[in-house]
Scaffold this active site. Sequence first.
Site, PDB file in Angstrom:
ATOM      1  CG  ASP A 137      -2.097  -0.860   1.177  1.00  0.00           C
ATOM      2  OD1 ASP A 137      -2.360  -1.405   0.097  1.00  0.00           O
ATOM      3  OD2 ASP A 137      -2.785  -1.004   2.211  1.00  0.00           O
ATOM      4  NE  ARG A 187      -4.184  -1.597  -4.650  1.00  0.00           N
ATOM      5  CZ  ARG A 187      -3.906  -1.960  -3.380  1.00  0.00           C
ATOM      6  NH1 ARG A 187      -3.672  -1.052  -2.448  1.00  0.00           N
ATOM      7  NH2 ARG A 187      -3.859  -3.233  -3.056  1.00  0.00           N
TER       8      ARG A 187
HETATM    9  C1  FAD Z   1      -8.461  -1.346  -3.915  1.00  0.00           C
HETATM   10  C2  FAD Z   1      -8.089  -0.005  -3.391  1.00  0.00           C
HETATM   11  C3  FAD Z   1      -6.875   0.164  -2.756  1.00  0.00           C
HETATM   12  C4  FAD Z   1      -6.481   1.434  -2.306  1.00  0.00           C
HETATM   13  N1  FAD Z   1      -5.239   1.588  -1.783  1.00  0.00           N
HETATM   14  C5  FAD Z   1      -4.826   2.834  -1.457  1.00  0.00           C
HETATM   15  C6  FAD Z   1      -3.487   3.094  -1.042  1.00  0.00           C
HETATM   16  O1  FAD Z   1      -2.638   2.189  -0.962  1.00  0.00           O
HETATM   17  N2  FAD Z   1      -3.149   4.372  -0.744  1.00  0.00           N
HETATM   18  C7  FAD Z   1      -4.039   5.414  -0.820  1.00  0.00           C
HETATM   19  O2  FAD Z   1      -3.678   6.569  -0.555  1.00  0.00           O
HETATM   20  N3  FAD Z   1      -5.321   5.185  -1.182  1.00  0.00           N
HETATM   21  C8  FAD Z   1      -5.731   3.944  -1.503  1.00  0.00           C
HETATM   22  N4  FAD Z   1      -7.030   3.750  -1.898  1.00  0.00           N
HETATM   23  C9  FAD Z   1      -8.035   4.829  -1.708  1.00  0.00           C
HETATM   24  C10 FAD Z   1      -8.089   5.770  -2.887  1.00  0.00           C
HETATM   25  O3  FAD Z   1      -6.900   6.525  -2.939  1.00  0.00           O
HETATM   26  C11 FAD Z   1      -9.275   6.738  -2.758  1.00  0.00           C
HETATM   27  O4  FAD Z   1      -9.130   7.482  -1.593  1.00  0.00           O
HETATM   28  C12 FAD Z   1     -10.631   6.041  -2.748  1.00  0.00           C
HETATM   29  O5  FAD Z   1     -10.642   4.937  -3.596  1.00  0.00           O
HETATM   30  C13 FAD Z   1     -11.719   7.022  -3.235  1.00  0.00           C
HETATM   31  O6  FAD Z   1     -11.439   7.445  -4.541  1.00  0.00           O
HETATM   32  P1  FAD Z   1     -12.305   6.979  -5.820  1.00  0.00           P
HETATM   33  O7  FAD Z   1     -11.348   6.748  -6.935  1.00  0.00           O
HETATM   34  O8  FAD Z   1     -13.148   5.849  -5.481  1.00  0.00           O
HETATM   35  O9  FAD Z   1     -13.116   8.279  -6.261  1.00  0.00           O
HETATM   36  P2  FAD Z   1     -14.080   9.270  -5.472  1.00  0.00           P
HETATM   37  O10 FAD Z   1     -14.167  10.444  -6.391  1.00  0.00           O
HETATM   38  O11 FAD Z   1     -13.640   9.515  -4.076  1.00  0.00           O
HETATM   39  O12 FAD Z   1     -15.457   8.494  -5.406  1.00  0.00           O
HETATM   40  C14 FAD Z   1     -16.169   8.131  -6.571  1.00  0.00           C
HETATM   41  C15 FAD Z   1     -17.514   7.534  -6.154  1.00  0.00           C
HETATM   42  O13 FAD Z   1     -17.304   6.336  -5.419  1.00  0.00           O
HETATM   43  C16 FAD Z   1     -18.255   6.216  -4.355  1.00  0.00           C
HETATM   44  N5  FAD Z   1     -17.517   6.250  -3.056  1.00  0.00           N
HETATM   45  C17 FAD Z   1     -16.251   6.695  -2.882  1.00  0.00           C
HETATM   46  N6  FAD Z   1     -15.885   6.567  -1.587  1.00  0.00           N
HETATM   47  C18 FAD Z   1     -16.924   6.030  -0.944  1.00  0.00           C
HETATM   48  C19 FAD Z   1     -17.150   5.642   0.396  1.00  0.00           C
HETATM   49  N7  FAD Z   1     -16.197   5.794   1.347  1.00  0.00           N
HETATM   50  N8  FAD Z   1     -18.343   5.110   0.740  1.00  0.00           N
HETATM   51  C20 FAD Z   1     -19.292   4.959  -0.198  1.00  0.00           C
HETATM   52  N9  FAD Z   1     -19.141   5.297  -1.516  1.00  0.00           N
HETATM   53  C21 FAD Z   1     -17.980   5.822  -1.873  1.00  0.00           C
HETATM   54  C22 FAD Z   1     -19.181   7.369  -4.519  1.00  0.00           C
HETATM   55  O14 FAD Z   1     -20.225   6.955  -5.355  1.00  0.00           O
HETATM   56  C23 FAD Z   1     -18.325   8.404  -5.225  1.00  0.00           C
HETATM   57  O15 FAD Z   1     -19.080   9.342  -5.955  1.00  0.00           O
HETATM   58  C24 FAD Z   1      -7.393   2.519  -2.419  1.00  0.00           C
HETATM   59  C25 FAD Z   1      -8.618   2.342  -3.053  1.00  0.00           C
HETATM   60  C26 FAD Z   1      -8.966   1.110  -3.552  1.00  0.00           C
HETATM   61  C27 FAD Z   1     -10.273   0.981  -4.264  1.00  0.00           C
END
Ligand code: FAD
Length: 311
Positions: A137, A187
Amino acid sequence: MSLLRQPLLLLARSAAVKKMVSTMPVSAGIVRSYVPGETTESAVEATAGLADDRLLVTLDYLGEDTLDADQADATVAAYVDLLHQLSARGLTRSAEVSVKLSAVGQFLPDNGHKIALENARTICRAARNAGTTVTLDMEDHTTTDSTLSILRELRKDFPETGAVLQAMLHRTEADCRSLAHEGSRVRLCKGAYLEPEDVAFQDRLEIDRSYVRCLKVLLAGDGYPMIATHDPRMVEIATSLASRYGRVPGSYEFQMLYGIRPEEQRRLAERGERMRVYVPYGTEWYGYLMRRLAERPQNLSFFVRSLISKK
Ligand SMILES: Cc1cc2nc3c(=O)[nH]c(=O)nc-3n(C[C@H](O)[C@H](O)[C@H](O)COP(=O)(O)OP(=O)(O)OC[C@H]3O[C@@H](n4cnc5c(N)ncnc54)[C@H](O)[C@@H]3O)c2cc1C
């Protein structure tokens, strides 16, 4: 960006609030919606259920920022135990593990970097013996150089080790170029941490534009992109870029977090995409939960109600 994002991400690092909130049992509604349980058994059960639906899994034993060497050792032992149990249940074809280096010693005052490398190596060896892989991560930007250097060291013996890059950081497009080579599992996520303006885009639209630029680099390259987002626009753009760059199914995958857009996870898997669910488990869910709330402040009232009723 939501006005609540910054205070919630600051609270994610507050020891006092953590102590109060962590008295809430994992069964409390809001925690349970993002974390299937506290024990290895609950994590393995959740994995088996997802595998039945043809979803792939990456498991995260929750914990971060440890300053205690014994705690770091306990985290390594928890991963080794998890990998044994996954293997015993025949689940390592569909499940791997995600590791935060700060949970295995990266911030320890003496030799933190070296201790985290050796601890991560132990987990990579256990994963290799179980027939699966590790993804490191990515945490806040102060750790990026150390994490990428540990990744390079690990890949000498375990080239299958995956990396995470965060589109919100200015440096990430260049990092994608360096990591878009054959055999490199990367990722791409937007980034979950509070970052200063001099290193990170602050505007949602700018982060999305960076995400698309990084997607192009990774999908056009020779590595294995892992597209981690719940954003329907990013999923659509990634799908069309994959086809533009002649990517065949199985040469990339989508990833989403446990409990977020589960119908979309199943829809993508049914469409023939490789879809991996990130499953966090354990008692140290506080920082993880606060980052999820920062992304979705609409859930805040649900959270406060869970906290007051403590059920
Ligand atoms: C498999 C995976 C691994 C990850 N690993 C890391 C990592 O190692 N380091 C790191 O900094 N970040 C990590 N993240 C988190 C990532 O950086 C984002 O903070 C997170 O995924 C929200 O961004 P988004 O691309 O989904 O878009 P966003 O613009 O935040 O969300 C898009 C849509 O997704 C839905 N959504 C988003 N969040 C939520 C929620 N909490 N509850 C309900 N619905 C929601 C909503 O419909 C929203 O409109 C990871 C995410 C995933 C999916």
